[in-house]
Scaffold this motif. Sequence first.
Motif, PDB file in Angstrom:
ATOM      1  N   SER A 140       0.858  -1.186   0.000  1.00 32.76           N
ATOM      2  CA  SER A 140       0.000   0.000   0.000  1.00 32.76           C
ATOM      3  C   SER A 140       0.887   1.227   0.000  1.00 32.76           C
ATOM      4  O   SER A 140       1.605   1.484   0.963  1.00 32.76           O
ATOM      5  CB  SER A 140      -0.908  -0.023   1.229  1.00 32.76           C
ATOM      6  N   LEU A 141       0.868   1.957  -1.099  1.00 30.05           N
ATOM      7  CA  LEU A 141       1.766   3.100  -1.279  1.00 30.05           C
ATOM      8  C   LEU A 141       1.052   4.364  -0.804  1.00 30.05           C
ATOM      9  O   LEU A 141      -0.020   4.713  -1.295  1.00 30.05           O
ATOM     10  CB  LEU A 141       2.141   3.198  -2.760  1.00 30.05           C
ATOM     11  N   GLN A 142       1.687   5.048   0.142  1.00 30.26           N
ATOM     12  CA  GLN A 142       1.078   6.236   0.749  1.00 30.26           C
ATOM     13  C   GLN A 142       1.881   7.484   0.380  1.00 30.26           C
ATOM     14  O   GLN A 142       3.071   7.371   0.122  1.00 30.26           O
ATOM     15  CB  GLN A 142       1.028   6.064   2.265  1.00 30.26           C
TER      16      GLN A 142
ATOM     17  N   LEU B  96      -0.356   8.194  -1.684  1.00 31.71           N
ATOM     18  CA  LEU B  96      -1.120   8.088  -2.929  1.00 31.71           C
ATOM     19  C   LEU B  96      -2.333   7.194  -2.763  1.00 31.71           C
ATOM     20  O   LEU B  96      -3.346   7.345  -3.427  1.00 31.71           O
ATOM     21  CB  LEU B  96      -0.228   7.508  -4.024  1.00 31.71           C
ATOM     22  N   ASN B  97      -2.190   6.215  -1.870  1.00 28.68           N
ATOM     23  CA  ASN B  97      -3.232   5.212  -1.682  1.00 28.68           C
ATOM     24  C   ASN B  97      -3.398   4.339  -2.920  1.00 28.68           C
ATOM     25  O   ASN B  97      -4.465   4.255  -3.508  1.00 28.68           O
ATOM     26  CB  ASN B  97      -4.556   5.864  -1.278  1.00 28.68           C
ATOM     27  N   MET B  98      -2.291   3.698  -3.311  1.00 31.48           N
ATOM     28  CA  MET B  98      -2.349   2.691  -4.382  1.00 31.48           C
ATOM     29  C   MET B  98      -2.064   1.339  -3.735  1.00 31.48           C
ATOM     30  O   MET B  98      -1.076   1.203  -3.012  1.00 31.48           O
ATOM     31  CB  MET B  98      -1.296   2.978  -5.450  1.00 31.48           C
ATOM     32  N   ASN B  99      -2.934   0.366  -3.996  1.00 30.06           N
ATOM     33  CA  ASN B  99      -2.871  -0.880  -3.234  1.00 30.06           C
ATOM     34  C   ASN B  99      -2.832  -2.113  -4.121  1.00 30.06           C
ATOM     35  O   ASN B  99      -3.625  -2.223  -5.062  1.00 30.06           O
ATOM     36  CB  ASN B  99      -4.092  -0.971  -2.316  1.00 30.06           C
TER      37      ASN B  99
ATOM     38  N   PHE C 134       7.954   8.158  -0.333  1.00 31.22           N
ATOM     39  CA  PHE C 134       6.625   7.561  -0.223  1.00 31.22           C
ATOM     40  C   PHE C 134       6.667   6.330   0.676  1.00 31.22           C
ATOM     41  O   PHE C 134       7.361   5.363   0.361  1.00 31.22           O
ATOM     42  CB  PHE C 134       6.111   7.170  -1.610  1.00 31.22           C
ATOM     43  N   PRO C 135       5.939   6.365   1.776  1.00 25.84           N
ATOM     44  CA  PRO C 135       5.907   5.187   2.645  1.00 25.84           C
ATOM     45  C   PRO C 135       5.133   4.034   1.993  1.00 25.84           C
ATOM     46  O   PRO C 135       4.136   4.268   1.308  1.00 25.84           O
ATOM     47  CB  PRO C 135       5.150   5.667   3.885  1.00 25.84           C
TER      48      PRO C 135
ATOM     49  N   ILE D 237       3.074   0.729   3.270  1.00 27.00           N
ATOM     50  CA  ILE D 237       2.605   0.030   4.470  1.00 27.00           C
ATOM     51  C   ILE D 237       1.986  -1.295   4.049  1.00 27.00           C
ATOM     52  O   ILE D 237       1.567  -1.460   2.904  1.00 27.00           O
ATOM     53  CB  ILE D 237       1.580   0.868   5.273  1.00 27.00           C
TER      54      ILE D 237
ATOM     55  N   ARG E  30       9.772   1.933   2.054  1.00 26.26           N
ATOM     56  CA  ARG E  30       9.944   3.260   1.459  1.00 26.26           C
ATOM     57  C   ARG E  30      10.166   3.162  -0.041  1.00 26.26           C
ATOM     58  O   ARG E  30      10.858   2.257  -0.509  1.00 26.26           O
ATOM     59  CB  ARG E  30      11.237   3.885   2.006  1.00 26.26           C
ATOM     60  N   ILE E  31       9.604   4.125  -0.775  1.00 24.59           N
ATOM     61  CA  ILE E  31      10.018   4.339  -2.154  1.00 24.59           C
ATOM     62  C   ILE E  31      10.449   5.802  -2.262  1.00 24.59           C
ATOM     63  O   ILE E  31       9.731   6.691  -1.784  1.00 24.59           O
ATOM     64  CB  ILE E  31       8.887   4.022  -3.157  1.00 24.59           C
TER      65      ILE E  31
END
Lengths: 573, 174
Positions: free
Chosen positions: B124-126, B128-131, B152-153, B155, B170-171
């Motif tokens: 889950s990329l934050q 941005l909220n891409m899952n 970008f965290p 989670i 992390r990205i």
Amino acid sequence: MASAVESLPILGNHPTDQVRACDTTTLPVCLTAQKFIKLHAVAAVVFLLIGGIAALTLGLTRWPAVHLLDAQWYYRLLTLHGLNMLIFWILNFEIAVLYFASTVLLNTRLASKSAAWVGLVMMTVGAIMVDAAIFGGKSDVLMTSYVPLKASPWFYLGIILVAVGTLVGVINYFATIYIAKRDQTYKGSVPLVVFGATAAAIIAVVTLLHGAVVMIPTLLWSMGIIENIDPAWYRITWWGLGHMSQQVNVCAMVSIWYLLGTLTVGSKPLNQAVCRGAFVLYILFINVASAHHLLVDPGTGSVWKIWNTSYAMYLAVLASMIHGFTVPASIEVAMRKKGFNRGLFGWLANAPWSNPGFSGFFLSLVIFGFGGGITGVTLGTQQINIMAHNTLRIPGHFHVTVVGGTTLAFMAITYYIVPLIFQKDFYAKALCRIQPYLFGGGITLMALGMSFAGSYGVPRRHWDIEFTGGLFATGFDAGAHVMLGIMGVGAVIAFLGLLLYCLLVVAAVFFGRPVEGKPMEAWNEEPRGQIDAEEVDEHKTPGTLVIVFVFLTAFAVYYFANWMWLSDLWEVR
Amino acid sequence: MSIYNPPEGWLQAPKGPERLWIGLALIWCIVMSLAMPYWHFYGKQNASGESYRVSAVDYGTRVRQFVEANTVGEASGIPIVEIPPGGDGYLLARMWSFYPVIKMKMGQTYRLHISSMDLQHGFSLQPLNMNFQVLPGYDHVLTITPTSTGVFPIICNEFCGIGHHMMTGRIIVE
Ligand code: HEM
Ligand SMILES: [Cu+2]
């Protein structure tokens, strides 16, 4: 009582001492069926209470300012909540509904008393086994028990017992329909409510078979007999159980909407062919592979995902939209005929809102349609799911379908089941009247909080959104915390509504005043309009048309807004 | 009445507003159905589910080779690894971390592989909220083009045991 039976139009196939005539509706009630309706209903309420207490603690844990439970108990009670609510409460209630619809409405006896016992005992033993396994501490795997997370074998065995027990009940339902037909206890086509219940039962069989296919190997795996279970296969098959069972719940709920429309304002379906056709669409177009839980999974490709999301045309959605029109339209016509023929919404304003059977039913309809329907179709759109998968938007969606919709409808019908089947009077009628508002309002607030928090990216099934102890500092926008607070407040209100329901039902069923031998005391005075019943055109339902147009507009706005948000994300293929 | 047997001749076509609504609803359903294939071809965000079977051991080897060849730094004791533009990057999910830290450049396209060493996890990329779902035994390939820069965290949003809430990564995009 015997004399009342003799005066029935058709005698049915009841052994003479095994039937009574309902003192309110004069419908014949098979006493064996009545017993099992009662037993399943009581079991259902017990599981609802267990799940409800867990729900309160979960809501208070996800509310960051409270953060009640520790991590282990959060996941443990989350497992408990999902199973007791979604499986044990719902299935027990549905079996009660099936036994009612087949016997009372078709004027027949229940096909098999021993099968009914077998089903009930298996369901109860299985449920207790699952709950014991959860509290035993070796089954913190959540409701979905995604492999290779492993629970104790008792956990899976319990679920299998519940599924097979339910299947026995469903088969007993079909057998009852069969003997009714064989003994010609009814004339012509079955009533609409029976038709809807049959749709639910048919889907239930397919659903429960998926359950067996996935759970039996998983049980063997947890016992060490099978080496490996493929996680992608598990997900597809498990959701064959998990998603299709939601279609069972929808069918049961819609049938209850029709039933309550009739019981509360005497409505009748505008067009039986349309209503029945919509139920058939449910059977034909349920998502066989339950694709919309796997939209961002590896293992299946775009073609499979897109095809299974809509089956080319979203015809099951169409079915819900049809019921969403015909149900309020039938209320509109019935109320206009009672003389509330003024304006667009005179019929709605004068509806019996103080009757919990009516308010619960109508709130369920509105919450399910405007909340659950719109969010469900949007989040289940193949690409939009990228922004929703496993975020709190998902529980935000299903708490307005299976809770604000199905559960609230089940609560509403209880206000008739207790006086008519248990033949007991409720205490504290004023509290009964506010209960649906409390529960429906709380759940709606909670679901809104969840949905908005999920839009910020807050995950579901997650104990700590501060990520304490994680390698990288991570957190969420202050707005997300506000939304989680709203969720928490909603959860507390909904819990109070749920607790009130359980208390009212237990008080009435076990300590209530028996009301045998006299008609049920009506929840409201018969609505009488200003105008004397003049001819009302059954095909004029302007109020309902306005409602559904507002609905369609809201749907389109939400749907396209989500596509717009999606287009802002990184590019991905 | 919905609780009584319907009168004979109940099989009738819908009339008036009912027919209007069924027609409208059907059109709306068709629009929604067509939106998905449309976006598949013309939209920029799709979950095509490209994936390959892979054993945990093999995937671990690929991640190690990727890290050895491309490390550019370190954060919280975890290597920062830059994917060559247009190249393949490997992200490993396990209880309870994402490894390594991935570095990319805005506007470049990468093939980002994700797999799990143990349980199911969620990528889950934050914010941005891409899952995306991460499964053991499957190499899930996202062909991804960052369109913004920053840190970008990542989670985990699939339950993976008691330490699930600590599972972060992390990205970095420049
Ligand atoms: C007072 C009423 C209720 C409240 C306050 C409530 C609250 C919650 C909360 C806070 C969660 C956890 C979300 C998360 O952290 O991921 C949850 C999960 C869930 N609830 Fe409820 N709930 C209620 C009633 C129900 C009912 C009646 C059902 C089913 C008929 C239900 C089905 C579920 C399911 C299936 C989950 C997901 C479990 C999982 O993720 O494994 N809930 N609920
Ligand atoms: Cu994880």
